[in-house]
Design a protein around this motif. Structure first.
Motif, PDB file in Angstrom:
ATOM      1  N   LYS A 121      -5.203  -1.953  15.294  1.00  0.00           N
ATOM      2  CA  LYS A 121      -5.649  -2.613  16.604  1.00  0.00           C
ATOM      3  C   LYS A 121      -4.666  -2.877  17.547  1.00  0.00           C
ATOM      4  O   LYS A 121      -4.991  -2.622  18.772  1.00  0.00           O
ATOM      5  N   ILE A 122      -3.384  -3.191  17.396  1.00  0.00           N
ATOM      6  CA  ILE A 122      -2.191  -3.520  17.922  1.00  0.00           C
ATOM      7  C   ILE A 122      -1.849  -1.949  18.635  1.00  0.00           C
ATOM      8  O   ILE A 122      -1.618  -2.081  19.756  1.00  0.00           O
ATOM      9  N   LYS A 123      -2.014  -0.790  17.909  1.00  0.00           N
ATOM     10  CA  LYS A 123      -1.852   0.421  18.585  1.00  0.00           C
ATOM     11  C   LYS A 123      -3.222   0.899  19.411  1.00  0.00           C
ATOM     12  O   LYS A 123      -2.908   2.096  19.784  1.00  0.00           O
ATOM     13  N   LEU A 124      -4.160   0.211  19.317  1.00  0.00           N
ATOM     14  CA  LEU A 124      -5.192   0.535  20.090  1.00  0.00           C
ATOM     15  C   LEU A 124      -5.843   2.178  19.447  1.00  0.00           C
ATOM     16  O   LEU A 124      -6.321   3.017  20.254  1.00  0.00           O
ATOM     17  N   ARG A 125      -5.888   2.251  18.141  1.00  0.00           N
ATOM     18  CA  ARG A 125      -6.159   3.583  17.498  1.00  0.00           C
ATOM     19  C   ARG A 125      -7.266   3.321  16.780  1.00  0.00           C
ATOM     20  O   ARG A 125      -7.811   2.140  16.213  1.00  0.00           O
ATOM     21  N   GLU A 126      -7.856   4.181  16.445  1.00  0.00           N
ATOM     22  CA  GLU A 126      -9.397   4.509  15.633  1.00  0.00           C
ATOM     23  C   GLU A 126      -8.943   3.732  14.307  1.00  0.00           C
ATOM     24  O   GLU A 126      -7.897   3.839  13.601  1.00  0.00           O
ATOM     25  N   SER A 127     -10.015   2.975  13.752  1.00  0.00           N
ATOM     26  CA  SER A 127      -9.895   2.273  12.349  1.00  0.00           C
ATOM     27  C   SER A 127      -9.623   3.161  11.246  1.00  0.00           C
ATOM     28  O   SER A 127      -9.086   2.591  10.122  1.00  0.00           O
ATOM     29  N   TRP A 128      -9.884   4.466  11.116  1.00  0.00           N
ATOM     30  CA  TRP A 128      -9.731   5.358  10.117  1.00  0.00           C
ATOM     31  C   TRP A 128      -8.583   6.041   9.927  1.00  0.00           C
ATOM     32  O   TRP A 128      -8.161   6.418   8.823  1.00  0.00           O
ATOM     33  N   ARG A 129      -7.661   5.543  10.953  1.00  0.00           N
ATOM     34  CA  ARG A 129      -6.173   6.312  10.886  1.00  0.00           C
ATOM     35  C   ARG A 129      -5.589   5.413   9.898  1.00  0.00           C
ATOM     36  O   ARG A 129      -5.576   4.234   9.824  1.00  0.00           O
ATOM     37  N   PRO A 130      -4.834   6.295   9.078  1.00  0.00           N
ATOM     38  CA  PRO A 130      -4.099   5.608   7.973  1.00  0.00           C
ATOM     39  C   PRO A 130      -2.487   5.318   8.429  1.00  0.00           C
ATOM     40  O   PRO A 130      -2.240   5.924   9.470  1.00  0.00           O
ATOM     41  N   SER A 131      -1.826   4.296   7.907  1.00  0.00           N
ATOM     42  CA  SER A 131      -0.331   4.034   8.044  1.00  0.00           C
ATOM     43  C   SER A 131       0.430   4.653   6.761  1.00  0.00           C
ATOM     44  O   SER A 131      -0.344   4.620   5.727  1.00  0.00           O
ATOM     45  N   ALA A 132       1.710   4.856   6.747  1.00  0.00           N
ATOM     46  CA  ALA A 132       2.482   5.264   5.741  1.00  0.00           C
ATOM     47  C   ALA A 132       3.320   4.029   5.349  1.00  0.00           C
ATOM     48  O   ALA A 132       3.048   3.085   5.830  1.00  0.00           O
ATOM     49  N   LEU A 133       4.268   4.453   4.402  1.00  0.00           N
ATOM     50  CA  LEU A 133       4.954   3.337   4.176  1.00  0.00           C
ATOM     51  C   LEU A 133       6.448   3.723   3.769  1.00  0.00           C
ATOM     52  O   LEU A 133       7.008   4.899   3.557  1.00  0.00           O
ATOM     53  N   SER A 134       7.583   2.765   3.954  1.00  0.00           N
ATOM     54  CA  SER A 134       8.925   3.025   3.853  1.00  0.00           C
ATOM     55  C   SER A 134       9.291   2.312   2.485  1.00  0.00           C
ATOM     56  O   SER A 134       8.701   1.097   2.129  1.00  0.00           O
ATOM     57  N   ILE A 135      10.110   2.808   1.674  1.00  0.00           N
ATOM     58  CA  ILE A 135      10.452   2.156   0.375  1.00  0.00           C
ATOM     59  C   ILE A 135      12.055   2.676   0.164  1.00  0.00           C
ATOM     60  O   ILE A 135      12.276   3.736   0.550  1.00  0.00           O
ATOM     61  N   THR A 136      12.730   1.696  -0.649  1.00  0.00           N
ATOM     62  CA  THR A 136      14.153   2.137  -0.851  1.00  0.00           C
ATOM     63  C   THR A 136      13.994   3.178  -1.778  1.00  0.00           C
ATOM     64  O   THR A 136      13.292   3.260  -2.838  1.00  0.00           O
ATOM     65  N   GLU A 137      15.104   4.078  -1.478  1.00  0.00           N
ATOM     66  CA  GLU A 137      14.908   5.468  -2.491  1.00  0.00           C
ATOM     67  C   GLU A 137      15.394   5.089  -3.802  1.00  0.00           C
ATOM     68  O   GLU A 137      14.349   5.756  -4.656  1.00  0.00           O
ATOM     69  N   ASN A 138      16.338   4.170  -4.114  1.00  0.00           N
ATOM     70  CA  ASN A 138      16.375   3.864  -5.493  1.00  0.00           C
ATOM     71  C   ASN A 138      15.392   3.340  -6.422  1.00  0.00           C
ATOM     72  O   ASN A 138      15.339   3.595  -7.620  1.00  0.00           O
ATOM     73  N   SER A 139      14.084   2.638  -5.646  1.00  0.00           N
ATOM     74  CA  SER A 139      13.274   2.021  -6.348  1.00  0.00           C
ATOM     75  C   SER A 139      12.059   2.841  -6.190  1.00  0.00           C
ATOM     76  O   SER A 139      11.014   2.494  -6.698  1.00  0.00           O
ATOM     77  N   ALA A 140      11.976   3.868  -5.357  1.00  0.00           N
ATOM     78  CA  ALA A 140      10.632   4.616  -5.130  1.00  0.00           C
ATOM     79  C   ALA A 140       9.883   5.149  -6.563  1.00  0.00           C
ATOM     80  O   ALA A 140       8.893   4.871  -6.555  1.00  0.00           O
ATOM     81  N   PRO A 141      10.814   5.616  -7.246  1.00  0.00           N
ATOM     82  CA  PRO A 141       9.873   6.097  -8.684  1.00  0.00           C
ATOM     83  C   PRO A 141       9.258   5.095  -9.542  1.00  0.00           C
ATOM     84  O   PRO A 141       8.706   5.461 -10.237  1.00  0.00           O
ATOM     85  N   LYS A 142       9.690   3.965  -9.249  1.00  0.00           N
ATOM     86  CA  LYS A 142       8.982   2.630  -9.937  1.00  0.00           C
ATOM     87  C   LYS A 142       7.408   2.457  -9.487  1.00  0.00           C
ATOM     88  O   LYS A 142       6.762   1.898 -10.022  1.00  0.00           O
ATOM     89  N   PHE A 143       7.338   2.964  -8.155  1.00  0.00           N
ATOM     90  CA  PHE A 143       6.037   2.789  -7.751  1.00  0.00           C
ATOM     91  C   PHE A 143       5.347   3.755  -7.398  1.00  0.00           C
ATOM     92  O   PHE A 143       4.001   3.829  -7.133  1.00  0.00           O
ATOM     93  N   ILE A 144       5.738   4.974  -7.207  1.00  0.00           N
ATOM     94  CA  ILE A 144       5.177   6.318  -6.680  1.00  0.00           C
ATOM     95  C   ILE A 144       5.351   7.273  -7.796  1.00  0.00           C
ATOM     96  O   ILE A 144       6.731   7.716  -8.191  1.00  0.00           O
ATOM     97  N   GLU A 145       4.193   8.009  -8.095  1.00  0.00           N
ATOM     98  CA  GLU A 145       4.300   9.189  -9.116  1.00  0.00           C
ATOM     99  C   GLU A 145       4.933  10.550  -8.632  1.00  0.00           C
ATOM    100  O   GLU A 145       4.705  10.674  -7.369  1.00  0.00           O
TER     101      GLU A 145
END
Length: 222
Positions: A121-145
């Motif tokens: 809504k802030i970016k005035l773009r379609e509701s179906w558009r996804p956002s990505a994420l940033s995560i610390t490199e050292n912790s990423a394997p704990k959360f993402i396969e």
């Protein structure tokens, strides 16, 4: 695989770089097979330049904006994020390529179920558009396969089943699709952004944030 590398600019504007590298290797014998880690190649701005820009919009110092010391900046930003506020994060030089990587980013908590809707809504773009994420490199394997290192937000990975209750935003919002296109952030490449993510993790349980580009139907903010 640990050594799987996709550059930060796998788009038309990266073709010129690929062409130059090809000629450098084939015609001149240069060693071009190496990983580029930092693509924050855009212009950086001084505090005076930032202040001048803000005053052009009639904003008043210490009323509408203020300057913080490094530690206080991180602390104040987190205090707003944990209240489910959305942050526009403008830091250093802008990124080369199609992704915001913590220098021209709009940030929000991953634990907010409405996070993606809010930034759309802030970016005035379609509701179906996804956002990505940033995560610390050292912790990423704990959360993402299957993740090892993915610094440019161009590869999708599944979120671990045990972590899907806290990584709610910052993923592909289609029913049943628990994948995300993450950016792993190293302390070496972007220490300020890495510190923000790390300290957010102390509050939320995940050292990461929803991250989308700082713009509104326009080029990235400068």
């Amino acid at each position: 695989p640990k050594n799987f590398y996709v550059p930060a600019f796998p788009t038309d504007n990266g073709s010129s770089i690929g062409a130059a590298l090809s000629i450098a290797a084939e015609e001149y014998g240069f060693k071009t097979k190496q990983s580029l880690e930092n693509v924050s190649l855009g212009k950086e701005y001084t505090n005076k330049e930032v202040e001048r820009a803000l005053k052009q919009f009639k904003l008043v110092k210490n009323k509408d904006f203020k300057f913080y010391k490094e530690k206080d900046l991180i602390k104040e930003t987190i205090s707003l994020l944990v209240k489910n506020k959305t942050i526009a994060w403008f830091n250093g030089g802008s990124e080369f390529g199609p992704r915001a990587l913590g220098n021209r980013s709009i940030l929000h908590l991953l634990t907010d179920p409405k996070g993606n809707d809010k930034v759309n809504k802030i970016k005035l773009r379609e509701s179906w558009r996804p956002s990505a994420l940033s995560i610390t490199e050292n912790s990423a394997p704990k959360f993402i396969e299957g993740i090892h290192k993915a610094p440019f937000m161009v590869i999708a990975f599944p979120i671990k089943k045990s972590k899907r209750n806290i990584i709610i935003s910052g993923k592909h919002p289609y029913p049943g699709d628990e994948t995300t296109r993450p950016q792993t952030v190293s302390k070496k490449v972007n220490p300020r952004y890495w510190t923000l993510l790390k300290d957010v993790g102390k509050k939320t349980g995940v050292p990461g944030l929803l991250n989308t580009s700082f713009n509104r139907r326009e080029p990235i903010v400068e």
